[in-house]
Design an enzyme around this catalytic site. Structure first.
Site, PDB file in Angstrom:
ATOM      1  N   ASN A 128      84.751  91.767 -74.795  1.00  0.00           N
ATOM      2  CA  ASN A 128      83.732  92.061 -73.787  1.00  0.00           C
ATOM      3  C   ASN A 128      82.730  93.124 -74.226  1.00  0.00           C
ATOM      4  O   ASN A 128      81.560  93.086 -73.831  1.00  0.00           O
ATOM      5  CB  ASN A 128      84.397  92.484 -72.475  1.00  0.00           C
ATOM      6  N   TYR A 152      93.001 106.460 -71.137  1.00  0.00           N
ATOM      7  CA  TYR A 152      92.854 105.393 -72.132  1.00  0.00           C
ATOM      8  C   TYR A 152      92.948 105.915 -73.566  1.00  0.00           C
ATOM      9  O   TYR A 152      92.746 105.153 -74.512  1.00  0.00           O
ATOM     10  CB  TYR A 152      91.497 104.699 -71.962  1.00  0.00           C
ATOM     11  N   HIS A 166      92.567  99.318 -76.780  1.00  0.00           N
ATOM     12  CA  HIS A 166      91.139  99.061 -76.590  1.00  0.00           C
ATOM     13  C   HIS A 166      90.282 100.231 -77.069  1.00  0.00           C
ATOM     14  O   HIS A 166      89.060 100.096 -77.140  1.00  0.00           O
ATOM     15  CB  HIS A 166      90.875  98.798 -75.109  1.00  0.00           C
ATOM     16  N   TYR A 179      82.132 102.522 -70.210  1.00  0.00           N
ATOM     17  CA  TYR A 179      83.296 101.636 -70.176  1.00  0.00           C
ATOM     18  C   TYR A 179      82.977 100.384 -71.000  1.00  0.00           C
ATOM     19  O   TYR A 179      81.822 100.001 -71.174  1.00  0.00           O
ATOM     20  CB  TYR A 179      83.738 101.290 -68.750  1.00  0.00           C
ATOM     21  N   ASN A 220      83.044  97.122 -70.942  1.00  0.00           N
ATOM     22  CA  ASN A 220      82.272  95.927 -70.597  1.00  0.00           C
ATOM     23  C   ASN A 220      80.767  96.150 -70.556  1.00  0.00           C
ATOM     24  O   ASN A 220      79.993  95.191 -70.538  1.00  0.00           O
ATOM     25  CB  ASN A 220      82.731  95.371 -69.249  1.00  0.00           C
TER      26      ASN A 220
END
Length: 208
Positions: A133, A35, A40, A85, A87
């Site tokens: 989120n 990532y 994000h 992470y 969320n």
């Protein structure tokens, strides 16, 4: 930045591992290397820029995060990159807040915003999660939305039907990464103003 300014910034960045932070500065993202350059992870990129400019490592594991301590304009600050992470970002934030008894108004959150183009910023004193989120998790677990936030533009979806999750987890193009360096550098300047209680000045100067 002049050599004098750079030296002064590094001098001001000495570790304060034994002191209670005045501010918690959280960049949101996902921890896996796959990532690394995704949209994000804009919040992580901003924390990395603070780390670079103040010559402070963000590599201690604490509060479900990679952490570092830095002095910014005489304010003790805890830098955080949650490893929960996206969320579940609120888990890390709540742990650090509760441990140090830092009020929610002194938690600065930096994260991605698909409504803005790369290189653009938007600073807010408080607000709803806006469908993000990570912010939703923080608001839910802290029970408050009164924390300042710095939104980093990562670009709009190519078309309305494009899957949102696929878009925010897609990699920046090389030219977009160059633009993100500009926005992350400006995010550092925003943080410097906010910890001096000059959020209005930050909004006037950088809001897109």
């Amino acid at each position: 930045m002049s050599i004098f300014d750079a030296f002064k910034k590094i001098e001001n960045s000495k570790l304060n591992t034994g002191n209670k932070p005045d501010y918690i500065i959280v960049g949101l993202g996902n921890p896996d290397t796959k990532y690394l350059n995704t949209r994000h992870n804009a919040g992580f990129m901003a924390i990395d820029m603070i780390s670079k400019e103040y010559n402070i490592p963000v590599n201690r594991i604490r509060f479900k995060s990679l952490c570092g301590n830095v002095t910014i304009h005489e304010k003790n600050c805890l830098l955080m990159k949650p490893t929960t992470y996206m969320n579940n970002s609120g888990q890390a934030v709540v742990e650090a807040m509760n441990f140090y008894k830092v009020p929610i108004e002194n938690v600065i959150v930096i994260y991605d915003d698909i409504s803005l183009e790369p290189s653009k910023l938007r600073i807010r004193r408080k607000g709803s999660d806006g469908g993000h989120n990570g912010i939703k998790s923080i608001i839910y677990l802290t029970g408050a939305d009164t924390f300042p936030r710095i939104k980093l533009g990562v670009g709009k979806k190519p078309h309305p039907d494009y899957n949102l999750a696929d878009w925010v987890l897609s990699n920046f193009k090389p030219d977009e990464l160059e633009q993100m360096k500009i926005s992350c550098s400006n995010a550092v300047k925003c943080v410097e103003l906010i910890v001096q209680n000059n959020i209005d000045q930050a909004m006037n100067k950088f809001n897109s």
